[in-house]
Design an enzyme around this catalytic site. Structure first.
Site, PDB file in Angstrom:
ATOM      1  N   HIS A  11       0.717  -1.395   0.070  1.00 10.96           N
ATOM      2  CA  HIS A  11       0.097  -0.017  -0.164  1.00 10.96           C
ATOM      3  C   HIS A  11       0.696   1.321  -0.103  1.00 10.96           C
ATOM      4  CE1 HIS A  11       1.154   0.064   4.331  1.00 10.96           C
ATOM      5  NE2 HIS A  11       0.800   1.069   4.589  1.00 10.96           N
ATOM      6  N   GLY A  13       3.435   1.648  -2.110  1.00 12.31           N
ATOM      7  CA  GLY A  13       4.197   1.758  -3.324  1.00 12.31           C
ATOM      8  C   GLY A  13       3.227   2.654  -4.154  1.00 12.31           C
ATOM      9  N   VAL A  15       1.645   1.770  -6.865  1.00 11.52           N
ATOM     10  CA  VAL A  15       0.251   1.272  -7.388  1.00 11.52           C
ATOM     11  C   VAL A  15      -0.890   0.891  -6.130  1.00 11.52           C
ATOM     12  CG1 VAL A  15      -0.790  -0.718  -8.154  1.00 11.52           C
ATOM     13  CG2 VAL A  15       1.114  -0.115  -9.527  1.00 11.52           C
ATOM     14  N   SER A 107       2.661  -7.388 -15.155  1.00 12.21           N
ATOM     15  CA  SER A 107       3.362  -6.158 -16.019  1.00 12.21           C
ATOM     16  C   SER A 107       3.363  -6.652 -17.416  1.00 12.21           C
ATOM     17  CB  SER A 107       4.875  -6.168 -15.509  1.00 12.21           C
ATOM     18  OG  SER A 107       5.506  -5.230 -16.278  1.00 12.21           O
ATOM     19  N   SER A 108       3.457  -5.600 -18.407  1.00  8.85           N
ATOM     20  CA  SER A 108       3.484  -5.862 -19.666  1.00  8.85           C
ATOM     21  C   SER A 108       4.922  -6.354 -20.235  1.00  8.85           C
ATOM     22  CB  SER A 108       3.141  -4.549 -20.317  1.00  8.85           C
ATOM     23  OG  SER A 108       4.080  -3.585 -20.216  1.00  8.85           O
ATOM     24  N   CYS A 109       5.912  -6.550 -19.274  1.00  6.76           N
ATOM     25  CA  CYS A 109       7.076  -7.021 -19.703  1.00  6.76           C
ATOM     26  C   CYS A 109       6.988  -8.615 -19.817  1.00  6.76           C
ATOM     27  CB  CYS A 109       8.230  -6.676 -18.803  1.00  6.76           C
ATOM     28  SG  CYS A 109       8.150  -7.387 -17.167  1.00  6.76           S
ATOM     29  N   TYR A 136      12.356 -10.577 -13.713  1.00  4.88           N
ATOM     30  CA  TYR A 136      11.169 -10.075 -13.290  1.00  4.88           C
ATOM     31  C   TYR A 136       9.808 -10.649 -14.055  1.00  4.88           C
ATOM     32  CZ  TYR A 136       7.634  -6.481 -11.974  1.00  4.88           C
ATOM     33  OH  TYR A 136       6.351  -6.101 -11.624  1.00  4.88           O
ATOM     34  N   LYS A 140       6.656 -12.942 -12.854  1.00  4.70           N
ATOM     35  CA  LYS A 140       5.036 -12.467 -13.052  1.00  4.70           C
ATOM     36  C   LYS A 140       4.409 -13.293 -13.853  1.00  4.70           C
ATOM     37  CE  LYS A 140       5.224  -8.595 -10.823  1.00  4.70           C
ATOM     38  NZ  LYS A 140       4.032  -8.734  -9.486  1.00  4.70           N
ATOM     39  N   HIS A 179      12.080   3.746 -13.600  1.00  3.35           N
ATOM     40  CA  HIS A 179      11.628   3.493 -15.097  1.00  3.35           C
ATOM     41  C   HIS A 179      11.863   4.844 -15.815  1.00  3.35           C
ATOM     42  CE1 HIS A 179       9.981  -0.242 -14.397  1.00  3.35           C
ATOM     43  NE2 HIS A 179       9.663  -0.040 -13.063  1.00  3.35           N
ATOM     44  N   ARG A 209       7.078   3.648 -26.262  1.00  4.95           N
ATOM     45  CA  ARG A 209       6.296   3.360 -24.842  1.00  4.95           C
ATOM     46  C   ARG A 209       4.889   3.734 -24.617  1.00  4.95           C
ATOM     47  NH1 ARG A 209      10.014   0.338 -25.697  1.00  4.95           N
ATOM     48  NH2 ARG A 209      11.886  -0.274 -24.413  1.00  4.95           N
TER      49      ARG A 209
END
Length: 320
Positions: A11, A13, A15, A107-109, A136, A140, A179, A209
């Site tokens: 909480h 961070g 996001v 994540s989109s990664c 990472y 995920k 980032h 991006r």
């Protein structure tokens, strides 16, 4: 959902703090949180004890070890180990303590480096990952598959949301771990206050991006808690704007927000990363959710957050 105990993991961070703000705006009072000092999510017994004590009925798993290209490249073991431990412990606790709905954030990664653009959810595991954040991404992907396995075996309702690149209040502006957008905000601010004529930007400036304000992701998380079920979305669903810009265009937008009037110099000795990454967000749009905050409107709030939390007092005033 107003009668639910909603546990927001992570909480403090980027996001998690946005999800808490969104829930509070909507009048939810039964929000469960715990700092790292209060609960180490990498310790399974501690996570189980926390769930037993607080009995959350809905969970947003926003806790993760995150970082930019440099951090991911230098610390791959840390990234894969910590994220696997966190998500495995929370997912198992959600099952054991009867959590009605879990929103797991990826994540989109997770998608291949050369995935079709825009990237559909079906691109998962169809090609090689971007090497700079592979550890990472693998963690995920494991989280997505773990949620899907629990749903299939135990009939749980665990949803996996895959957000695009995020920015906004609560971001990390550390030069070694941030980032692209927060890194640009810090560099542009420092270039302005020190009178530098050049803003050095990593790479060639040509990669594209997609960037989404974190308040939009928070809105999507609450939307998922209220209106989506795992059976509606398959293994995962993308969350983004569906709009991408070049790094040059993003840098120019940051310069305008910061008030920096110098020129951009690209350091091509640094990696570009994935050449293009924009998500296909048509699935979530069909369910009725859309991002609302344009980049030009969102960056000023991120810059004010940077000034409040990182900038030196004598350098906080923005030029007229």
């Amino acid at each position: 959902m107003t009668e639910d105990n909603i546990y927001v993991a992570g909480h403090r961070g980027l996001v998690g703090s946005a999800v808490v703000r969104q829930l509070q705006r909507l009048g939810h009072e039964r929000i469960v949180t715990a700092s790292r000092q209060e609960l180490d999510l990498t310790v399974q017994a501690d996570v189980g004890a926390f769930f037993a004590a607080h009995r959350p009925t809905q969970v947003v798993l926003a806790a993760a070890k995150v970082g930019g290209i440099l951090a991911n490249s230098d610390l791959p073991a840390d990234f894969i180990r910590s994220n696997l431990e966190i998500q495995n412990n929370v997912i198992e606790a959600c099952y054991r303590y009867g959590v009605r709905k879990l929103v797991f954030l990826g994540s989109s990664c997770i998608y291949p480096k050369f995935a079709p653009q825009p990237i559909p959810e079906s691109a998962l595991l169809t090609g090689l990952l971007e090497p700079t954040n592979e550890a990472y991404a693998i963690a995920k992907i494991a989280g997505i598959k773990t949620c899907a396995a629990y749903n299939r075996q135990y009939g749980t309702n665990f949803l996996s949301l895959m957000p695009t690149n995020l920015y906004g209040p609560g971001d990390n502006y550390d030069p070694r771990g941030s980032h692209v957008l927060p890194a640009l905000i810090r560099r542009a601010h420092e270039a302005r206050v020190t009178g530098q004529s050049d803003l050095v930007v990593w790479g060639s400036g040509t990669p594209r991006r997609e960037l989404m304000h974190v308040d939009d992701l928070a809105s999507a998380c609450v939307f998922a808690l209220e209106r989506l079920d795992a059976s509606d979305i398959g293994e995962c669903i993308n969350v983004g704007t569906g709009i991408d810009l070049t790094i040059r265009e993003i840098a120019e937008t940051v310069m305008d927000a910061v008030g920096y009037r110098g020129r951009i110099v690209f350091d091509t000795s640094k990696p570009d990363g994935t050449p293009r990454k924009v998500l296909d967000v048509s699935a979530l749009r069909r369910h009725g959710w859309n991002a609302r905050i344009a980049l030009v409107d969102g960056i000023p709030s991120a810059y004010q957050d940077f000034l409040a939390r990182y900038a030196q007092p004598h350098a906080r005033s923005r030029p007229a």
